[in-house]
Design a protein around this motif. Structure first.
Motif, short mmCIF file in Angstrom:
data_model
loop_
_atom_site.label_atom_id
_atom_site.label_comp_id
_atom_site.label_asym_id
_atom_site.label_seq_id
_atom_site.Cartn_x
_atom_site.Cartn_y
_atom_site.Cartn_z
N TYR A 21 -6.85 -10.12 -3.92
CA TYR A 21 -5.86 -9.24 -3.28
C TYR A 21 -5.46 -8.13 -4.26
N GLY A 22 -5.03 -7.01 -3.69
CA GLY A 22 -4.65 -5.89 -4.55
C GLY A 22 -3.39 -5.20 -4.07
N ILE A 23 -2.85 -4.34 -4.92
CA ILE A 23 -1.65 -3.58 -4.56
C ILE A 23 -1.72 -2.14 -5.10
N PHE A 24 -1.06 -1.24 -4.37
CA PHE A 24 -0.66 0.07 -4.89
C PHE A 24 0.86 0.06 -4.77
N GLN A 25 1.55 -0.19 -5.86
CA GLN A 25 3.00 -0.36 -5.77
C GLN A 25 3.69 0.76 -6.54
N TYR A 26 4.46 1.55 -5.77
CA TYR A 26 5.02 2.80 -6.31
C TYR A 26 6.51 2.64 -6.63
N ASP A 27 6.92 3.31 -7.69
CA ASP A 27 8.35 3.42 -7.96
C ASP A 27 8.65 4.85 -8.39
N GLY A 28 9.55 5.47 -7.69
CA GLY A 28 9.90 6.84 -8.05
C GLY A 28 10.74 7.40 -6.94
N PRO A 29 11.24 8.62 -7.12
CA PRO A 29 12.05 9.21 -6.06
C PRO A 29 11.16 9.41 -4.83
N LEU A 30 11.62 8.93 -3.68
CA LEU A 30 10.78 9.02 -2.48
C LEU A 30 11.15 10.28 -1.68
N ASN A 38 0.83 -1.20 0.00
CA ASN A 38 0.00 0.00 0.00
C ASN A 38 0.87 1.26 0.00
N ASP A 39 1.15 1.77 -1.20
CA ASP A 39 1.99 2.96 -1.33
C ASP A 39 1.17 4.23 -1.61
N MET A 40 -0.09 4.24 -1.15
CA MET A 40 -0.93 5.41 -1.43
C MET A 40 -0.34 6.71 -0.86
N GLU A 41 0.33 6.61 0.30
CA GLU A 41 0.94 7.80 0.91
C GLU A 41 1.92 8.48 -0.06
N HIS A 42 2.69 7.67 -0.79
CA HIS A 42 3.66 8.23 -1.75
C HIS A 42 2.94 9.03 -2.84
N LEU A 43 1.79 8.51 -3.28
CA LEU A 43 1.04 9.19 -4.35
C LEU A 43 0.53 10.53 -3.83
N TRP A 44 0.03 10.49 -2.59
CA TRP A 44 -0.48 11.73 -2.00
C TRP A 44 0.63 12.76 -1.86
N SER A 45 1.78 12.34 -1.30
CA SER A 45 2.82 13.36 -1.06
C SER A 45 3.35 13.90 -2.39
N LEU A 46 3.45 13.03 -3.40
CA LEU A 46 3.91 13.49 -4.71
C LEU A 46 2.97 14.55 -5.28
N LEU A 47 1.67 14.24 -5.34
CA LEU A 47 0.72 15.16 -5.99
C LEU A 47 0.46 16.40 -5.13
N SER A 48 0.39 16.21 -3.81
CA SER A 48 0.11 17.41 -2.99
C SER A 48 1.32 18.34 -2.99
N ASN A 49 2.52 17.80 -3.11
CA ASN A 49 3.71 18.67 -3.24
C ASN A 49 3.71 19.42 -4.57
N CYS A 50 3.30 18.72 -5.63
CA CYS A 50 3.18 19.40 -6.94
C CYS A 50 2.19 20.56 -6.84
#
Length: 439
Positions: free
Chosen positions: A430-439, A224-236
């Motif tokens: 089962y499901g995933i949110f799997q992130y790859d990018g600069p953290l 569950n990498d949803m937090e990464h998506l949030w921080s990426l977009l909210s920072n943008c």
């Protein structure tokens, strides 16, 4: 870099790849043949005798294909000249050259699963385009339409929820906005359960209101990498970039596409993005994958609904397309058998296009298989490593598991799952949110 592991393949008897080639693929072909047969009178009304002859020809080509598959015949080159024919045939030749040492020819059960599965859908397309005047007939359209209409109540519930949310979105504090973002991401994830190629084209619609089940479904999210998506977009958003572009590489049409549209609408309304670029297939693919026809058809259907919030969504979405806030792209690369790590060489134009995104969401199982090369990776191999150099922009895979493939798990996590649920990899539970990018 170490050589990646071997491909998943039908030669592993009893594996999901083997069962797909042995059972699901022939069922899908039988259903395609049956669909053509049922449209015989319609072809006759439209095209006269030529329509009936074309239907017979397409059926005989598909029957031949089914026979080749079931008797594990060699894989033959494509014959009908299309934009991608040469690329396909070069790929098949390259695959054959890899077998030189063993004097083998590529066959259905002894070739990489990703290759033969993509090849089957490309041959279905070839059978139809070799049969004018019915050469633009989508043999999967009926199944896709049915899955959408059977999910009506869920669609209405989601559209109603979205409209109520959008009306008050200005009043939400940051934490509330983040919670809504997570909610709509999860809806888009579980929308991916409605996959017609998994059920061999049998009805697979969303009958319940998925909003009510999110809490119960949470334990089934393995990464569950949803937090990464949030921080990426909210920072943008905070850095007040002039344009925040999110790309969504689509999977299934029907109910899943509605969940993707709902997420896209929210991203614009919350200003977490101001342009959404959708990527779909240029030909009918894997039974329920989205083509431009499906994309436009869905917006029309939603717009013409007699439910006020549903039709309001359709009007908004049509407007987003007209104003260029939503952009649909297709590209032949998505229906080639290549894994994504070669995209920059095989389709540099597409790779350059994806590099413009601040975030790319890859929906569904086939995208995950192509991201990771559909190989026998260990469960705890990092996602970044399995991507094998594919990094056009920060990206996230949103998928329910429908193939014997998953990377990036915690040590011991797969073993625990296996003990409690031996089919955990393939049922879409089962499901995933799997992130790859600069953290």
């Amino acid at each position: 870099m170490a050589k990646p592991p071997a491909s998943l393949s039908g030669q592993d008897v009893g594996s999901f790849a083997y069962l797909t080639i042995k059972d699901r693929a022939p069922q899908i072909l039988t259903k395609a043949i049956d669909t053509l047969h049922r449209h015989k009178s319609e072809f006759f009304e439209k095209y006269g005798e030529a329509g009936v002859e074309a239907e017979k020809k397409a059926i005989s080509l598909l029957s031949k294909l089914r026979n080749e598959l079931q008797t594990d015949k060699p894989i033959i080159p494509l014959v009908e000249k299309c934009v991608d024919t040469d690329m396909w045939n070069q790929y098949l030749e390259h695959h054959q050259s890899l077998l030189k040492e063993s004097d083998e020819t590529p066959r259905w059960f002894y070739s990489p699963w990703l290759l033969v599965e993509c090849y089957m859908y490309r041959r279905i397309h070839e059978a139809v385009i070799q049969s004018p005047p019915i050469d633009d007939f989508d043999v999967f359209k009926e199944s896709k339409t049915q899955s959408f209409f059977e999910s009506q109540e869920s669609v209405i519930a989601l559209c109603t929820y979205l409209q109520e949310l959008v009306r008050t979105i200005e009043d939400l504090d940051e934490n509330q906005l983040k919670n809504e973002f997570f909610k709509l991401l999860q809806i888009s994830l579980w929308g991916n359960k409605c996959d017609l190629s998994l059920s061999a084209g049998e009805a697979s619609s969303q009958k319940t209101n998925v909003l009510n089940s999110l809490q119960d479904l949470k334990p089934f999210i393995l990464v569950n990498d949803m937090e990464h998506l949030w921080s990426l977009l909210s920072n943008c958003k905070k850095s007040e970039k002039t344009s925040i572009r999110v790309a969504i590489v689509l999977d299934n049409s029907g109910f899943e596409l509605v969940t993707d549209f709902i997420l896209a609408d929210f991203l614009l309304s919350s200003k977490l993005a101001n342009e959404i670029h959708f990527y779909g297939k240029s030909i009918p693919w894997f039974v329920s994958d989205t083509t431009v026809r499906d994309f436009n058809w869905l917006i029309d259907q939603v717009k013409c609904s007699n439910h006020k919030w549903m039709s309001k969504c359709g009007v908004d979405w049509e407007n987003d397309v007209k104003m260029g806030r939503w952009v649909y792209h297709d590209h032949i690369f998505w229906t080639l058998p290549h894994e994504y790590c070669v995209m920059s060489q095989v389709a540099p134009d597409l790779y350059a296009e994806l590099q413009k995104a601040h975030l790319i969401l890859f929906k569904g199982d086939l995208n995950y298989r192509k991201l990771t090369g559909d190989r026998k990776w260990g469960f705890s191999i990092p996602f970044h490593e399995a991507l094998n150099g594919f990094h056009p922009a920060p990206l996230c895979s949103i998928r329910t598991l429908k193939a014997e493939l998953q990377v990036g798990l915690q040590p011991g996590q797969a073993e625990q799952l296996m003990a409690s649920d031996p089919t955990w990899l393939t049922t879409g539970k089962y499901g995933i949110f799997q992130y790859d990018g600069p953290l």
